[in-house]
Design a protein around this motif. Structure first.
Motif, PDB file in Angstrom:
ATOM      1  N   VAL A   1     -76.390  -7.833  13.718  1.00  0.00           N
ATOM      2  CA  VAL A   1     -77.279  -8.381  12.693  1.00  0.00           C
ATOM      3  C   VAL A   1     -78.444  -7.415  12.436  1.00  0.00           C
ATOM      4  CG1 VAL A   1     -78.841 -10.273  12.098  1.00  0.00           C
ATOM      5  CG2 VAL A   1     -76.645 -10.751  13.193  1.00  0.00           C
ATOM      6  N   ASP A   2     -79.061  -6.932  13.511  1.00  0.00           N
ATOM      7  CA  ASP A   2     -80.160  -5.979  13.351  1.00  0.00           C
ATOM      8  C   ASP A   2     -79.675  -4.693  12.668  1.00  0.00           C
ATOM      9  OD1 ASP A   2     -81.813  -7.771  14.549  1.00  0.00           O
ATOM     10  OD2 ASP A   2     -81.841  -6.768  16.500  1.00  0.00           O
ATOM     11  N   LEU A   3     -78.447  -4.280  12.997  1.00  0.00           N
ATOM     12  CA  LEU A   3     -77.885  -3.085  12.365  1.00  0.00           C
ATOM     13  C   LEU A   3     -77.732  -3.295  10.858  1.00  0.00           C
ATOM     14  CD1 LEU A   3     -76.561  -0.284  12.595  1.00  0.00           C
ATOM     15  CD2 LEU A   3     -74.376  -1.451  13.016  1.00  0.00           C
ATOM     16  N   VAL A   4     -77.236  -4.462  10.461  1.00  0.00           N
ATOM     17  CA  VAL A   4     -77.065  -4.760   9.035  1.00  0.00           C
ATOM     18  C   VAL A   4     -78.422  -4.799   8.331  1.00  0.00           C
ATOM     19  CG1 VAL A   4     -76.372  -6.543   7.379  1.00  0.00           C
ATOM     20  CG2 VAL A   4     -74.871  -5.940   9.288  1.00  0.00           C
ATOM     21  N   LEU A   5     -79.406  -5.443   8.974  1.00  0.00           N
ATOM     22  CA  LEU A   5     -80.734  -5.527   8.349  1.00  0.00           C
ATOM     23  C   LEU A   5     -81.368  -4.145   8.203  1.00  0.00           C
ATOM     24  CD1 LEU A   5     -82.257  -8.668  10.142  1.00  0.00           C
ATOM     25  CD2 LEU A   5     -81.198  -8.532   7.877  1.00  0.00           C
ATOM     26  N   GLY A   6     -81.242  -3.326   9.237  1.00  0.00           N
ATOM     27  CA  GLY A   6     -81.813  -1.986   9.158  1.00  0.00           C
ATOM     28  C   GLY A   6     -81.122  -1.136   8.097  1.00  0.00           C
ATOM     29  N   THR A   7     -79.798  -1.224   8.030  1.00  0.00           N
ATOM     30  CA  THR A   7     -79.044  -0.456   7.034  1.00  0.00           C
ATOM     31  C   THR A   7     -79.358  -0.940   5.621  1.00  0.00           C
ATOM     32  OG1 THR A   7     -77.272  -0.171   8.662  1.00  0.00           O
ATOM     33  CG2 THR A   7     -76.747   0.313   6.365  1.00  0.00           C
ATOM     34  N   LEU A   8     -79.457  -2.258   5.450  1.00  0.00           N
ATOM     35  CA  LEU A   8     -79.802  -2.811   4.135  1.00  0.00           C
ATOM     36  C   LEU A   8     -81.181  -2.342   3.694  1.00  0.00           C
ATOM     37  CD1 LEU A   8     -79.245  -4.705   1.745  1.00  0.00           C
ATOM     38  CD2 LEU A   8     -80.170  -6.596   3.120  1.00  0.00           C
ATOM     39  N   SER A   9     -82.106  -2.268   4.613  1.00  0.00           N
ATOM     40  CA  SER A   9     -83.457  -1.790   4.279  1.00  0.00           C
ATOM     41  C   SER A   9     -83.428  -0.341   3.825  1.00  0.00           C
ATOM     42  CB  SER A   9     -84.381  -1.954   5.494  1.00  0.00           C
ATOM     43  OG  SER A   9     -84.482  -3.309   5.879  1.00  0.00           O
ATOM     44  N   LEU A  10     -82.621   0.472   4.500  1.00  0.00           N
ATOM     45  CA  LEU A  10     -82.484   1.866   4.082  1.00  0.00           C
ATOM     46  C   LEU A  10     -81.888   1.950   2.678  1.00  0.00           C
ATOM     47  CD1 LEU A  10     -81.098   3.481   7.381  1.00  0.00           C
ATOM     48  CD2 LEU A  10     -83.374   3.782   6.418  1.00  0.00           C
TER      49      LEU A  10
ATOM     50  N   LEU B   1     -93.283  -0.415   2.179  1.00  0.00           N
ATOM     51  CA  LEU B   1     -93.154  -1.797   1.689  1.00  0.00           C
ATOM     52  C   LEU B   1     -91.880  -2.453   2.219  1.00  0.00           C
ATOM     53  CD1 LEU B   1     -94.273  -1.346  -2.031  1.00  0.00           C
ATOM     54  CD2 LEU B   1     -95.580  -2.368  -0.152  1.00  0.00           C
ATOM     55  N   VAL B   2     -90.777  -1.715   2.167  1.00  0.00           N
ATOM     56  CA  VAL B   2     -89.495  -2.299   2.579  1.00  0.00           C
ATOM     57  C   VAL B   2     -89.486  -2.591   4.071  1.00  0.00           C
ATOM     58  CG1 VAL B   2     -87.016  -1.848   2.827  1.00  0.00           C
ATOM     59  CG2 VAL B   2     -88.189  -1.275   0.680  1.00  0.00           C
TER      60      VAL B   2
ATOM     61  N   LEU C   1     -82.374   2.939  -3.224  1.00  0.00           N
ATOM     62  CA  LEU C   1     -82.147   2.378  -4.560  1.00  0.00           C
ATOM     63  C   LEU C   1     -83.444   2.324  -5.352  1.00  0.00           C
ATOM     64  CD1 LEU C   1     -79.812  -0.589  -5.338  1.00  0.00           C
ATOM     65  CD2 LEU C   1     -81.985  -0.380  -6.512  1.00  0.00           C
ATOM     66  N   TRP C   2     -84.514   1.876  -4.733  1.00  0.00           N
ATOM     67  CA  TRP C   2     -85.814   1.827  -5.423  1.00  0.00           C
ATOM     68  C   TRP C   2     -86.261   3.233  -5.835  1.00  0.00           C
ATOM     69  CZ3 TRP C   2     -90.070  -2.066  -3.647  1.00  0.00           C
ATOM     70  CH2 TRP C   2     -89.537  -3.368  -3.615  1.00  0.00           C
TER      71      TRP C   2
ATOM     72  N   PHE D   1     -85.306  -2.168 -10.419  1.00  0.00           N
ATOM     73  CA  PHE D   1     -85.116  -0.736 -10.183  1.00  0.00           C
ATOM     74  C   PHE D   1     -83.682  -0.309 -10.451  1.00  0.00           C
ATOM     75  CE2 PHE D   1     -89.095  -0.810  -7.624  1.00  0.00           C
ATOM     76  CZ  PHE D   1     -89.708   0.295  -8.203  1.00  0.00           C
ATOM     77  N   ALA D   2     -82.734  -1.230 -10.279  1.00  0.00           N
ATOM     78  CA  ALA D   2     -81.331  -0.893 -10.523  1.00  0.00           C
ATOM     79  C   ALA D   2     -81.103  -0.483 -11.970  1.00  0.00           C
ATOM     80  CB  ALA D   2     -80.432  -2.079 -10.162  1.00  0.00           C
ATOM     81  N   VAL D   3     -81.957  -0.971 -12.877  1.00  0.00           N
ATOM     82  CA  VAL D   3     -81.847  -0.588 -14.288  1.00  0.00           C
ATOM     83  C   VAL D   3     -82.052   0.923 -14.435  1.00  0.00           C
ATOM     84  CG1 VAL D   3     -82.866  -0.858 -16.582  1.00  0.00           C
ATOM     85  CG2 VAL D   3     -82.608  -2.851 -15.076  1.00  0.00           C
TER      86      VAL D   3
END
Length: 814
Positions: free
Chosen positions: A259-268, A375-376, A273-274, A29-31
Motif C-alpha cells: 500500500v505504501d509503495l502504491v501511494l509513493g509511486t502515485l505521488s511520483l 505540495l504532493v 504529470l503536474w 494539468f492533464a489538459v
C-alpha cells in the motif's frame, strides 16, 4: 507552528477531501499534456545572443550561397574507386531517381559524374543524357576526362582527399542536390536542429536512394534535424523505463509494504504529470535539456516520500495512533520539507541569471517542479496515508514492513553514526582536513574547460551494442549523422576547416575601402589558412578579380582605377560596383556586397586543427584591423560565445545560489530556532560537495557544456536536501531534549533517525538519475553521471562532515 498545525488538522480531519482536491487539480494539468511541444539542437541556445544576431544580420543581408529559396542535400558515395564507370553510373541513376520525383523539388545537381560527362560531351544537359554519355564511354576515355578535371576546384572539392589524378581513383565523392523551397516555408531545413522543409524531403530521398545503390547515403541538415528530434524520444524511451525499474526496486526495499509503495509511486506520478502539464499550459517546449528534469523531480520526490513514511513509522512503533503519528511527523517534516524546497528552488532558480534561454527555462521548470513535489508529498501523500491506514484498520487488513529504516540500535544506525564518533573526538582537526581537501579540489577545478558544439546534441558515432540489442520498442533508431559528419571532415579537405565571417558596415564606396580589405588579410594569425603573406579569403575583391579574368572590358576598367597596380581598384569604386552589379556576376557579387554598398562580408578559411577559442580570438583581432565597423561572426564564433556564456552561467548561478541559500537558511533558523548560525552549519556540507564535484569534473576530463553548466547549482539544489534533514532533525531533537547542553545524544538520534531515510533516498535517486548514462546523447550521459556523483557526495558529506560542524557550532555557540 500554527501553519503546520493547520495543515495537520486538514489532513487528519479531511484526508479524503485533500486527496480529491489533488485529483481534481491533476485533471486540470492533464489538459496541458496534449500541448507539450518539443524542440532540439543548437538553435535553442544561440537564439538571442549578440553573436547569433550578427550572424543573422549577415544571412539577412547576403542570403545563402544557394539563394534564400533553396536548400541542398548531399549524396555521400564510397567505394574502392568512385570514379570507375560503374560507380559514376550509380551516381547518375541516384540523381535521376531524385530528379524524377516532383515532391523533392530538385532544381539542379552537381556531381563528379556529371562533370566527367560534360567533359566528354559539352553539349549534354539532362541527367539521362549524361548517364548515356558515361555508359558509351570507355574506361580510358573516362580516365582522360578525370585527368583534365583534376586541376579544377569545382571537381577536386567534391572528391575525397585520396584522389589520385594519375590513376583516376578516389574512395569517396559527394554529389550535391539543390532543392527549390516554397517561399511560404522557412529557409533551409533543420538548421540548428530545428525540423524544416528539407527534413521530409531528405527522409524521402533516403528511401529513394538506398534501393539504387547501397554505397550511397543521404546527408543534409534535414537529416540532422530528424536525428536531433529522434534522439530525445529514444533517450526517454531508454532512460525512463530503466529509471522506473531501478527506482521501483529500491522503493520496494524502502517501503516494504504494497500500500505504501502504491501511494509513493502515485505521488511520483502526480508530480511528473503536474510538471509536464505546466510545460504545456505555459508553452515551454520540451528539449533535450529538460530530459534531466523528470529524474531530478523523482530524486526529491523519493526523498520526501521515504522521509514521510519513515518518520510516521518511527512514531507508530512507539504505540502512537495514526492521528498522533502523522501529526508528529508533519510537525517536523513540513518545516524540513519547506527548508529543502526553499533551498532547492533557489538552487534551480539561480539559473535564471543565465543569458541562455534553455538554461533559464530549465531553472523555471525545475523550480516549479520542486514546488509541486513539496505540495504532493507534503499534503497529498500524508492525507492518502491517513485514509489508507484508517481503511486498513477498519477492515483489519494486514500491514507489512512497518519498522522504520535506521532505527536506533540497528546495524544501519551504527554504520551511519561514524560521523558522530569523529565529531566526539576531533571535530576541529577533521574539519581542517576537509577544508584543505575542499580548497584543493576547488583550485584544481579552475582548469575545467568549457565547450559548445552541434555534436554535443547528436548521438554517438557508434551506438553501443547493449543498446542495439534492446527489444522493441526500446531499441533506438538508426543514427548516421555523427558518422557522416566525421567522414566528411576526415576525407574532404574542403570541409575540414571552418570559416569565419567579418561583417563590415560603412560607406564602402570610399576609394580606400578595398585596399583596407587587402591590408586586413595581411600576416594572418595562426588559426587562419594563409597563402603566402595573405589569409585565404573570399570577398567582393575575389569576385572583382574573377570577373576581370573573364571580361576584357571590366579588366580595363579595373586597371584604369588601380593606382598601385595590385589588381585591386582604389579609385572610383562606385563605377566598379555599378559595372559588377550589372554583369553576369551580379548574384555572386551580392553575396559579398549589399546593393546599398553599406555592408560587406569577408569570409576567412581557418585551420582544421585550430581550437574554437583560438579562431574566435583571432577573428576578433582581424576585425579590429578594418577601418570600418567590423564584427567577427560565423558558426565558430557563435558557438564560442555560447561556450563563454556557459562558463559565466555556471559561475554566476553558483554564486547566486550560494548567496541566496545562505540568506534563506540564516533567516529560517533565526525564526524557527533562534539560532541563525545553524543556517551556516547547513551550508558548509554543501559547499564541500560543490568543491568535490567541480574537482571531479576535471579529474574525469569533463567540461562545462550545455548540460553540465547547471551541475554546480544542481548540486546545491539537491545536495542541500541531505544536510537540511540532518540539521533540522538535530535542532528538533536538541530543543526537545537538551541533554544538559550536550549536543551528541541529539546528534546521534538525528543521524540514526534520518540517516536511514537518507540512505534509501540516496540509493534510489543516484541510480535513478545515473541511468542517464544510457542516454544516446553523450553529454546527457555526462550530466547523469555528475548528478549521481553529486548526490553521493552530498549524502556522504551530510552524514560524515555535518556532525563535526554541528559539534563545533554547539561548542562555540554556547
Amino acid at each position: 507552528m500554527d501553519a503546520t498545525e493547520t495543515v495537520a488538522d486538514w489532513i487528519i480531519d479531511r484526508p479524503k477531501t485533500v486527496v480529491l482536491a489533488f485529483l481534481l487539480v491533476t485533471a486540470l494539468f492533464a489538459v496541458g499534456l496534449g500541448r507539450v511541444s518539443t524542440t532540439a539542437g543548437t538553435e535553442q541556445f544561440t537564439e538571442g545572443t549578440p553573436a547569433q544576431e550578427a550572424f543573422e544580420d549577415v544571412q539577412r543581408e547576403f542570403g545563402t550561397p544557394f539563394g534564400a529559396d533553396t536548400g541542398t542535400t548531399q549524396l555521400i558515395q564510397t567505394d574502392r574507386n568512385v570514379l570507375s564507370k560503374a560507380e559514376l553510373l550509380a551516381t547518375l541513376r541516384a540523381l535521376e531517381a531524385l530528379s524524377e520525383r516532383p515532391d523533392l523539388r530538385v532544381e539542379s545537381t552537381q556531381s563528379a559524374a556529371g562533370q566527367i560527362a560534360t567533359e566528354l560531351d559539352p553539349d549534354v544537359e539532362s541527367l539521362a543524357e549524361k548517364r548515356r554519355v558515361i555508359d558509351r564511354a570507355s574506361e580510358a576515355e573516362i580516365d582522360a576526362a578525370v585527368v583534365d578535371l583534376s586541376d579544377r576546384p569545382s571537381f577536386t572539392d567534391i572528391v575525397s582527399d585520396d584522389f589520385n589524378p594519375t590513376s583516376a581513383t578516389a574512395s569517396a565523392t559527394v554529389a550535391v542536390v539543390t532543392h527549390r523551397i516554397p517561399a511560404e516555408l522557412d529557409e533551409g531545413g533543420g538548421g540548428g536542429g530545428e525540423p524544416g522543409p528539407l527534413t521530409p524531403i531528405q527522409l524521402r530521398a533516403r528511401g529513394i536512394v538506398s534501393p539504387v545503390d547501397t554505397d550511397i547515403r543521404v546527408f543534409g541538415q534535414g537529416i540532422v534535424a530528424a536525428e536531433f528530434s529522434n534522439v530525445i524520444a529514444d533517450s526517454l524511451l531508454i532512460v525512463v523505463p530503466a529509471a522506473a525499474a531501478l527506482i521501483l526496486a529500491f522503493l520496494i526495499v524502502s517501503y516494504r509494504d504494497p500500500v505504501d509503495l502504491v501511494l509513493g509511486t502515485l505521488s511520483l506520478a502526480l508530480t511528473l504529470l503536474w510538471t509536464f502539464g505546466f510545460l504545456g499550459l505555459t508553452g515551454i517546449p520540451f528539449t533535450q535539456f529538460l530530459i534531466a528534469v523528470p529524474p531530478l523531480l523523482l530524486a526529491v520526490g523519493i526523498d520526501f516520500g521515504i522521509h514521510t513514511i519513515n518518520r510516521y513509522r518511527e512514531e507508530r512503533v512507539t504505540g502512537a495512533t495514526v492521528e498522533t503519528a502523522i501529526r508528529r511527523a508533519l510537525d517536523q517534516l513540513l518545516v524540513a520539507f519547506g527548508i529543502v524546497t526553499g533551498t532547492t528552488v533557489i538552487g534551480f532558480a539561480a539559473n535564471l541569471t543565465s543569458a541562455l534561454q534553455p538554461i533559464r527555462q530549465f531553472g523555471i521548470v525545475a523550480a516549479v517542479g520542486i514546488a509541486i513535489t513539496f505540495l504532493v508529498f507534503g499534503l497529498f501523500l500524508p492525507a492518502a496515508k491517513v485514509a489508507s491506514d484508517r481503511f486498513r484498520a477498519a477492515r483489519d487488513l494486514p500491514a507489512f514492513g512497518q519498522q522504520p529504516l535506521g532505527r536506533e540500535g540497528s546495524r544501519l544506525a551504527g554504520v551511519l553514526s561514524g560521523g558522530v564518533a569523529v565529531a566526539r573526538r576531533a571535530p576541529v582537526a577533521f574539519l581542517l582536513v576537509v577544508l584543505l581537501i575542499s580548497a584543493g579540489s576547488a583550485v584544481y577545478a579552475t582548469g575545467v574547460d568549457t565547450a559548445f558544439s552541434e555534436e554535443d546534441f547528436l548521438p554517438p558515432e557508434e551506438t553501443p551494442a547493449y543498446l542495439e540489442d534492446l527489444p522493441e520498442p526500446f531499441a533506438p533508431s538508426r543514427y548516421t549523422v555523427t558518422r557522416d559528419i566525421q567522414f566528411l571532415e576526415d576525407n574532404f579537405e574542403a570541409v575540414q576547416g571552418e570559416s569565419v565571417t567579418i561583417f563590415v558596415q560603412g560607406p564602402l564606396t570610399r576609394d580606400t575601402t578595398l585596399e583596407s580589405f587587402q591590408k586586413a588579410q595581411r600576416n594572418p594569425p595562426d588559426s587562419f589558412v594563409s597563402r603566402g603573406r595573405d589569409a585565404e579569403t573570399t570577398s567582393i575583391v575575389t569576385v572583382i578579380r574573377d570577373y576581370a579574368n573573364e571580361s576584357d572590358r571590366f579588366r580595363a576598367l579595373v586597371e584604369r582605377n588601380d593606382v598601385d597596380d595590385d589588381g585591386v581598384p582604389d579609385d572610383d569604386l562606385r563605377q566598379i560596383y555599378d559595372a559588377l552589379l550589372t554583369s553576369p556576376q551580379r548574384d555572386r557579387a551580392l553575396q559579398y556586397l549589399t546593393e546599398s554598398r553599406r555592408a560587406a562580408q569577408v569570409e576567412y578559411t581557418t585551420e582544421a586543427t585550430a581550437s574554437q577559442e583560438a579562431i574566435t580570438a583571432d577573428a576578433r583581432e582581424v576585425a579590429d584591423r578594418y577601418r570600418f565597423e567590423a564584427t567577427a561572426t560565423g558558426q565558430v564564433v557563435v558557438f564560442q560565445s555560447i561556450a563563454a556564456l556557459i562558463l559565466e552561467s555556471a559561475l554566476v548561478s553558483l554564486a547566486t545560489a550560494l548567496l541566496l541559500v545562505a540568506v534563506f537558511l540564516i533567516a529560517v533558523y533565526a525564526v524557527l530556532e533562534g539560532a541563525p548560525g545553524l543556517g551556516l552549519v547547513n551550508l558548509v556540507p554543501i559547499a564541500v560537495s560543490v568543491a568535490l564535484i567541480a574537482g571531479t569534473m576535471r579529474l574525469l576530463g569533463l567540461s562545462f557544456n550545455a548540460f553540465t553548466a547547471t551541475i554546480l547549482s544542481i548540486t546545491i539544489g539537491l545536495g542541500i536536501d541531505y544536510s537540511a534533514h540532518v540539521v533540522h532533525r538535530f535542532a528538533d531533537e536538541y530543543d526537545g531534549r537538551p541533554d544538559d547542553g550536550d549536543p551528541f545524544p541529539a546528534l546521534q538520534r538525528a543521524v540514526a533517525g534520518t540517516g536511514g531515510a537518507l540512505t534509501g533516498s540516496m540509493l534510489t535517486t543516484a541510480t535513478g538519475i545515473g541511468v542517464l548514462v544510457f542516454a544516446l546523447t553523450p553529454v546527457l550521459g555526462q550530466f547523469g553521471l555528475l548528478t549521481a556523483l553529486s548526490i553521493v557526495y552530498s549524502y556522504v558529506v551530510a552524514l560524515v562532515v555535518t556532525p563535526s560542524v554541528v559539534a563545533v557550532w554547539a561548542r562555540y555557540a554556547e
